[in-house]
Design a protein around this motif. Structure first.
Motif, PDB file in Angstrom:
ATOM      1  N   SER A   3      -0.255 -19.887 -34.759  1.00 30.59           N
ATOM      2  CA  SER A   3      -1.362 -20.757 -35.113  1.00 30.59           C
ATOM      3  C   SER A   3      -1.008 -21.618 -36.314  1.00 30.59           C
ATOM      4  N   GLU A   4      -1.550 -22.832 -36.344  1.00 35.07           N
ATOM      5  CA  GLU A   4      -1.289 -23.727 -37.466  1.00 35.07           C
ATOM      6  C   GLU A   4      -1.874 -23.194 -38.769  1.00 35.07           C
ATOM      7  N   HIS A   5      -2.760 -22.231 -38.674  1.00 34.51           N
ATOM      8  CA  HIS A   5      -3.371 -21.661 -39.873  1.00 34.51           C
ATOM      9  C   HIS A   5      -2.617 -20.443 -40.404  1.00 34.51           C
ATOM     10  N   THR A   6      -1.634 -19.973 -39.667  1.00 33.67           N
ATOM     11  CA  THR A   6      -0.856 -18.810 -40.098  1.00 33.67           C
ATOM     12  C   THR A   6       0.409 -19.277 -40.803  1.00 33.67           C
ATOM     13  N   PRO A   7       0.576 -18.928 -42.080  1.00 33.31           N
ATOM     14  CA  PRO A   7       1.807 -19.319 -42.780  1.00 33.31           C
ATOM     15  C   PRO A   7       3.028 -18.657 -42.146  1.00 33.31           C
ATOM     16  N   ILE A   8       4.146 -19.367 -42.164  1.00 35.70           N
ATOM     17  CA  ILE A   8       5.411 -18.885 -41.623  1.00 35.70           C
ATOM     18  C   ILE A   8       6.400 -18.771 -42.767  1.00 35.70           C
ATOM     19  N   ALA A   9       7.004 -17.601 -42.915  1.00 34.24           N
ATOM     20  CA  ALA A   9       7.956 -17.394 -44.007  1.00 34.24           C
ATOM     21  C   ALA A   9       9.265 -16.844 -43.471  1.00 34.24           C
ATOM     22  N   LEU A  10      10.368 -17.400 -43.946  1.00 30.85           N
ATOM     23  CA  LEU A  10      11.704 -16.871 -43.664  1.00 30.85           C
ATOM     24  C   LEU A  10      12.228 -16.231 -44.937  1.00 30.85           C
ATOM     25  N   ILE A  11      12.647 -14.979 -44.835  1.00 31.62           N
ATOM     26  CA  ILE A  11      13.240 -14.268 -45.964  1.00 31.62           C
ATOM     27  C   ILE A  11      14.656 -13.874 -45.568  1.00 31.62           C
ATOM     28  N   GLY A  27       3.692 -10.315 -45.344  1.00 33.56           N
ATOM     29  CA  GLY A  27       3.075  -9.969 -44.071  1.00 33.56           C
ATOM     30  C   GLY A  27       1.678  -9.407 -44.238  1.00 33.56           C
ATOM     31  N   HIS A  28       1.498  -8.576 -45.235  1.00 36.92           N
ATOM     32  CA  HIS A  28       0.176  -7.989 -45.479  1.00 36.92           C
ATOM     33  C   HIS A  28      -0.826  -9.032 -45.968  1.00 36.92           C
ATOM     34  N   LEU A  29      -0.326 -10.171 -46.424  1.00 39.34           N
ATOM     35  CA  LEU A  29      -1.211 -11.266 -46.822  1.00 39.34           C
ATOM     36  C   LEU A  29      -1.544 -12.186 -45.651  1.00 39.34           C
ATOM     37  N   GLY A  30      -1.047 -11.832 -44.458  1.00 39.15           N
ATOM     38  CA  GLY A  30      -1.362 -12.622 -43.276  1.00 39.15           C
ATOM     39  C   GLY A  30      -0.309 -13.628 -42.877  1.00 39.15           C
ATOM     40  N   THR A  31       0.865 -13.537 -43.486  1.00 39.06           N
ATOM     41  CA  THR A  31       1.966 -14.436 -43.161  1.00 39.06           C
ATOM     42  C   THR A  31       2.794 -13.872 -42.017  1.00 39.06           C
ATOM     43  N   ALA A  32       3.217 -14.732 -41.109  1.00 42.72           N
ATOM     44  CA  ALA A  32       4.186 -14.335 -40.087  1.00 42.72           C
ATOM     45  C   ALA A  32       5.566 -14.385 -40.729  1.00 42.72           C
ATOM     46  N   ASP A  53       3.623  -1.630 -38.880  1.00 39.04           N
ATOM     47  CA  ASP A  53       2.674  -1.640 -39.991  1.00 39.04           C
ATOM     48  C   ASP A  53       1.658  -2.761 -39.844  1.00 39.04           C
ATOM     49  N   GLY A  54       1.613  -3.356 -38.649  1.00 39.80           N
ATOM     50  CA  GLY A  54       0.617  -4.373 -38.364  1.00 39.80           C
ATOM     51  C   GLY A  54       0.986  -5.783 -38.772  1.00 39.80           C
ATOM     52  N   ILE A  55       2.261  -6.013 -39.050  1.00 38.48           N
ATOM     53  CA  ILE A  55       2.714  -7.323 -39.519  1.00 38.48           C
ATOM     54  C   ILE A  55       3.348  -8.095 -38.371  1.00 38.48           C
ATOM     55  N   ASP A  56       3.073  -9.392 -38.321  1.00 41.86           N
ATOM     56  CA  ASP A  56       3.699 -10.283 -37.351  1.00 41.86           C
ATOM     57  C   ASP A  56       5.112 -10.575 -37.849  1.00 41.86           C
ATOM     58  N   ALA A  57       6.100  -9.908 -37.282  1.00 42.65           N
ATOM     59  CA  ALA A  57       7.476 -10.006 -37.789  1.00 42.65           C
ATOM     60  C   ALA A  57       8.451 -10.194 -36.645  1.00 42.65           C
ATOM     61  N   HIS A  58       9.453 -11.024 -36.890  1.00 44.70           N
ATOM     62  CA  HIS A  58      10.513 -11.270 -35.912  1.00 44.70           C
ATOM     63  C   HIS A  58      11.842 -11.354 -36.650  1.00 44.70           C
ATOM     64  N   ALA A  59      12.883 -10.845 -36.031  1.00 43.13           N
ATOM     65  CA  ALA A  59      14.211 -10.862 -36.637  1.00 43.13           C
ATOM     66  C   ALA A  59      14.963 -12.127 -36.249  1.00 43.13           C
ATOM     67  N   ILE A  60      15.741 -12.641 -37.195  1.00 41.53           N
ATOM     68  CA  ILE A  60      16.621 -13.780 -36.945  1.00 41.53           C
ATOM     69  C   ILE A  60      18.000 -13.426 -37.495  1.00 41.53           C
ATOM     70  N   ARG A  61      19.016 -13.532 -36.665  1.00 43.19           N
ATOM     71  CA  ARG A  61      20.378 -13.334 -37.167  1.00 43.19           C
ATOM     72  C   ARG A  61      20.699 -14.477 -38.116  1.00 43.19           C
ATOM     73  N   LEU A  62      21.066 -14.131 -39.343  1.00 45.23           N
ATOM     74  CA  LEU A  62      21.328 -15.172 -40.329  1.00 45.23           C
ATOM     75  C   LEU A  62      22.328 -14.678 -41.373  1.00 45.23           C
ATOM     76  N   ASP A  63      23.590 -14.960 -41.100  1.00 41.18           N
ATOM     77  CA  ASP A  63      24.645 -14.747 -42.090  1.00 41.18           C
ATOM     78  C   ASP A  63      24.760 -16.058 -42.859  1.00 41.18           C
ATOM     79  N   VAL A  64      24.324 -16.057 -44.111  1.00 39.85           N
ATOM     80  CA  VAL A  64      24.227 -17.306 -44.868  1.00 39.85           C
ATOM     81  C   VAL A  64      25.585 -17.906 -45.181  1.00 39.85           C
ATOM     82  N   THR A  65      26.662 -17.141 -44.996  1.00 38.00           N
ATOM     83  CA  THR A  65      27.999 -17.643 -45.317  1.00 38.00           C
ATOM     84  C   THR A  65      28.668 -18.329 -44.134  1.00 38.00           C
ATOM     85  N   THR A  66      28.018 -18.339 -42.983  1.00 37.63           N
ATOM     86  CA  THR A  66      28.611 -18.969 -41.809  1.00 37.63           C
ATOM     87  C   THR A  66      28.173 -20.422 -41.702  1.00 37.63           C
ATOM     88  N   ALA A  67      28.934 -21.185 -40.944  1.00 35.83           N
ATOM     89  CA  ALA A  67      28.596 -22.592 -40.747  1.00 35.83           C
ATOM     90  C   ALA A  67      27.472 -22.773 -39.738  1.00 35.83           C
TER      91      ALA A  67
END
Length: 248
Positions: A3-11, A27-32, A53-67
């Motif tokens: 939803s456009e009202h749900t914040p999206i965060a990448l950590i 996530g507990h604050l309502g962020t995906a 734990d009730g959080i909207d969470a998805h995994a993303i493969r992300l090695d920050v040192t790769t191109a």
């Protein structure tokens, strides 16, 4: 698509430690939350724990040192969500302490630490900027360290001056702090706030060998969560811990 009202965060580096607790707190604050992890299996397990734990969470493969990984992650987020509201650059490494002492520095250690703690942050931030610009309230938090404070390191009254010298980890965080300021300057007109967070010493893999550390990873996550959820009148281009501003 969320939803456009749900914040999206990448950590980044969110499969354990402070990164995981930042994801949990947001996530507990309502962020995906998007769990960035260089090991796909660990990322999936962390996301599953968060979902339990009730959080909207998805995994993303992300090695920050790769191109390729930052670009691929940005493309996935664009397809799935269309925007990004929060980027927390948490992934970092300390490197072997013995290879960082002046007089016995191994350049490969220096390069590896900077590859993750500095170049990786820039690579991910650059990849995510188009998505952050689509947000109504873009926020970037760079997880730094008090050890990156040159003021503290050179203050004879501060206990930091008694710590062993190192030329990789601490300088990498000093560089990250300066990069934070440069992005804050550039993005101020876009309404994107960029700040550096000092979690303080916490009982994580980074500090497991240090005596007297009692603060938890959740304690360390608090300042990053606060900076990730700043109101429009909040600061940008700053360096903060739980007590307020940290001297550069």
């Amino acid at each position: 698509m969320t939803s456009e009202h749900t914040p999206i965060a990448l950590i980044t580096g969110a499969n354990r430690g402070i990164g995981y607790e930042i994801a949990a707190g947001l996530g507990h604050l309502g962020t995906a939350v998007l769990v960035g992890a260089r090991d796909s299996d660990q990322g999936e397990r962390a996301a599953a724990r968060l979902r339990s734990d009730g959080i909207d969470a998805h995994a993303i493969r992300l090695d920050v040192t790769t191109a390729d990984d930052p670009t691929a992650a940005a493309e996935w987020i664009a397809t799935r969500h269309g925007r990004l509201d929060v980027l927390v650059n948490n992934a970092g490494i300390a490197g072997p302490r013995r290879n960082q002492q002046p007089g016995s520095v191994e350049l490969d250690t220096l390069r590896a630490v900077f590859a993750t703690n500095v170049f990786g942050v820039v690579a991910v931030t650059e990849a995510m900027l188009p998505l952050l610009r689509r947000s109504r309230r873009g926020r970037i938090v760079n997880v730094s360290s008090g050890l990156g404070s040159i003021s503290r390191m050179s203050d004879p009254e501060d206990y930091f001056t008694g710590l062993p010298a190192n030329v990789a980890y601490s300088p990498s965080k000093s560089a990250l702090n300066h990069i934070t300021v440069q992005y804050a300057k550039h993005l101020d007109g876009d309404g994107i706030k960029v700040n550096a967070a000092d979690p303080g010493p916490c009982a994580t893999d980074f500090t497991k060998d240090l005596p007297g550390v009692t603060r938890t990873a959740a304690d360390g996550a608090r300042i990053a969560i606060r900076l990730a959820t700043l109101d429009d009148d909040g600061p940008t281009g700053g360096y903060f811990d739980d007590a307020g501003r940290v001297s550069w």
